[in-house]
Scaffold this motif. Sequence first.
Motif, PDB file in Angstrom:
ATOM      1  N   ASP A   1       0.845  -1.199   0.000  1.00  0.00           N
ATOM      2  CA  ASP A   1       0.000   0.000   0.000  1.00  0.00           C
ATOM      3  C   ASP A   1       0.878   1.246   0.000  1.00  0.00           C
ATOM      4  O   ASP A   1       1.822   1.351   0.779  1.00  0.00           O
ATOM      5  CB  ASP A   1      -0.904  -0.023   1.251  1.00  0.00           C
TER       6      ASP A   1
ATOM      7  N   ARG B   1       0.294   6.447   6.585  1.00  0.00           N
ATOM      8  CA  ARG B   1      -0.938   7.183   6.882  1.00  0.00           C
ATOM      9  C   ARG B   1      -1.970   6.251   7.512  1.00  0.00           C
ATOM     10  O   ARG B   1      -2.656   6.626   8.464  1.00  0.00           O
ATOM     11  CB  ARG B   1      -1.500   7.790   5.591  1.00  0.00           C
ATOM     12  N   PHE B   2      -2.056   5.022   7.010  1.00  0.00           N
ATOM     13  CA  PHE B   2      -2.985   4.036   7.557  1.00  0.00           C
ATOM     14  C   PHE B   2      -2.671   3.735   9.024  1.00  0.00           C
ATOM     15  O   PHE B   2      -3.571   3.722   9.877  1.00  0.00           O
ATOM     16  CB  PHE B   2      -2.929   2.754   6.718  1.00  0.00           C
TER      17      PHE B   2
ATOM     18  N   LEU C   1     -11.435   5.791   7.771  1.00  0.00           N
ATOM     19  CA  LEU C   1     -10.961   4.421   7.565  1.00  0.00           C
ATOM     20  C   LEU C   1     -11.932   3.598   6.719  1.00  0.00           C
ATOM     21  O   LEU C   1     -11.507   2.727   5.948  1.00  0.00           O
ATOM     22  CB  LEU C   1     -10.725   3.733   8.917  1.00  0.00           C
TER      23      LEU C   1
ATOM     24  N   TYR D   1     -11.360   4.203   3.120  1.00  0.00           N
ATOM     25  CA  TYR D   1      -9.921   4.089   2.808  1.00  0.00           C
ATOM     26  C   TYR D   1      -9.709   3.556   1.395  1.00  0.00           C
ATOM     27  O   TYR D   1      -8.896   4.078   0.637  1.00  0.00           O
ATOM     28  CB  TYR D   1      -9.236   3.185   3.836  1.00  0.00           C
ATOM     29  N   TYR D   2     -10.419   2.477   1.031  1.00  0.00           N
ATOM     30  CA  TYR D   2     -10.392   1.999  -0.356  1.00  0.00           C
ATOM     31  C   TYR D   2     -11.384   2.863  -1.136  1.00  0.00           C
ATOM     32  O   TYR D   2     -12.585   2.668  -1.034  1.00  0.00           O
ATOM     33  CB  TYR D   2     -10.792   0.528  -0.435  1.00  0.00           C
ATOM     34  N   GLN D   3     -10.871   3.780  -1.922  1.00  0.00           N
ATOM     35  CA  GLN D   3     -11.727   4.840  -2.460  1.00  0.00           C
ATOM     36  C   GLN D   3     -12.516   4.353  -3.669  1.00  0.00           C
ATOM     37  O   GLN D   3     -12.072   4.463  -4.803  1.00  0.00           O
ATOM     38  CB  GLN D   3     -10.869   6.059  -2.793  1.00  0.00           C
TER      39      GLN D   3
ATOM     40  N   SER E   1     -17.400   2.027  -0.820  1.00  0.00           N
ATOM     41  CA  SER E   1     -16.806   2.563   0.417  1.00  0.00           C
ATOM     42  C   SER E   1     -17.415   3.910   0.780  1.00  0.00           C
ATOM     43  O   SER E   1     -17.696   4.182   1.953  1.00  0.00           O
ATOM     44  CB  SER E   1     -15.298   2.710   0.255  1.00  0.00           C
TER      45      SER E   1
ATOM     46  N   ALA F   1     -14.205  -1.185   5.135  1.00  0.00           N
ATOM     47  CA  ALA F   1     -12.872  -0.800   5.637  1.00  0.00           C
ATOM     48  C   ALA F   1     -11.903  -1.978   5.498  1.00  0.00           C
ATOM     49  O   ALA F   1     -12.329  -3.127   5.389  1.00  0.00           O
ATOM     50  CB  ALA F   1     -12.977  -0.377   7.093  1.00  0.00           C
TER      51      ALA F   1
END
Length: 568
Positions: free
Chosen positions: A79, A84-85, A122, A125-127, A131, A207
Amino acid sequence: MCKIYFFFFMMLFLTFFSLSIYFLMLDYFFVIEYNLLFINSMLMSMVIFLDWMSLLFMSFVLLISSMVIFYSEEYMYGDLNLERFILLVVMFVFSMMLLIISPNLISILLGWDGLGLVSYILVIYYQNIKSYNAGMLTALTNRVGDVALLMSIAWMVNFGSWNYIFYLKIMFNDYCMQIISVLIVLAAVTKSAQIPFSSWLPAAMAAPTPVSSLVHSSTLVTAGIYLLIRFNEAFSTNLMFFMLFFSMMTMFMSGLGANFEFDLKKIIALSTLSQLGMMMSILSLGSSDLAFFHLLIHALFKALLFMCAGLIIHNFGNMQDIRYLGGLINHLPLTLCFFMICNFSLCGLPFLSGFYSKDLIVEVMSMGYLNIFVYMIFYVSVGLTVCYTFRLSYYLLFGTYNFTSLSLMAESNILMLKGMFGLIFLVVFSGSLMMWIVFTKPMFIFMSLMMKIMTLIFILIGVFIGIEMFKINLSYKFCDSKLNVNYYLGSMWNMPFLSTIFTYKRLLPMSGIYLKFFDQGWIEFYGSKKLVSEFVGLTIFMQWLSKNHFKIYLLLAVMWIFCLIMFM
């Protein structure tokens, strides 16, 4: 970076756990208060409350989050925004810890809104569009509870301080405290996803899996339960009956829904919903210590359950449909062993950790003076838990391997397995260990043999039905009718539909009408445009005055002289 936070959290875990034992033995608690502002006899202060309960809960949060961060290093490998995660996860943990140590509604709101904001970030997060939809549903549903918490803060002004912990027993019969209690229950019900706010919890599965592991075990959803445990002395009998009814319905509904679900993560999410219902129901029966005990035990095996699910999804190329899985015991033996131990603990099989809390909850409920409806819903919900667990286990373990033949299944994820190893021993032994810590006085429950083995009977019935459901392979009938029984039960009694389409189908056209006729119509004409034209005219006049001030001064002098001549 992951390893730094892992070691830091582990050191804090050991410190807080030993401190909690020390505080419990000596019956200590610390209140640290820092005054910030004083307005009209209202004191706004930052308060930290440390007792055995807050320290023990913080130690569990830190233990689970340290294992999740360690696990994330390999799960999120590749990733681009890994740092950032990890920082978002750390923010999430610190928001939860701020909420745990706060006996003050203002500082609770900081942690509460921190959880809401970071959880939204969060979840998206997967845009992608799924999501975003899940994130909006999560954020807007939780916003209802945030408003209730703000209203309770406004009502607390009547007491001269926001330190609610001082007023729970003294103001029990006070009208203001009763209103505050209702608002706190509303806030907790939205955060812990009880009916009718349940639809956001399975949606939040968008998420990443490490986040799901953290959210569904020791943070976010447990924040509402923890707040109710702290507030439980102020609840009236009627309010507790109200909580009991809705929590039992949540427990029953989520158990039914999980039996018709095929998404691996959503099944585990619905099991979390079922356990949250059980915690809230025993809390509403007056056993707050028992609810806290189950909260801690559930956090351990649910975190590991999501970790195992994440490893399976990771190896299957991000595929979550359990109908494609099967025969995994040959490919991922260690992961499936962990998975089955957690599942048995979730079912309450003797003598794993879940048994010590779950069996005690059912027995305490059986000792109460309650009607047959409550009694049967409790036992049927226990049976449904076992039913969907064994259905899931059969799909994973004993079904035929339905995935593509060009796949390499191997337990080569060493870091993920190490993170899971850190929790497996606690999943097995923590029930008996924590029972000595939480319950300082021994509990003795005397019941007849039939009532004593009733839990075991329903567990065995659940095992039988779960295996039969796998053999029959009950599936959705994907048709347009929302009245289809499989669709109705599998979609949580149409609750996601009621929370989304039903809500905005009427409101969105109404907002369009408001925008057209008011916001861009009369209000704009008499509001912003009118103000602009008036101010522009006034500015032009003032500018004219400033440009011609000498001429105007002479004119006014002449007029003044003329007035003097006329009136003298």
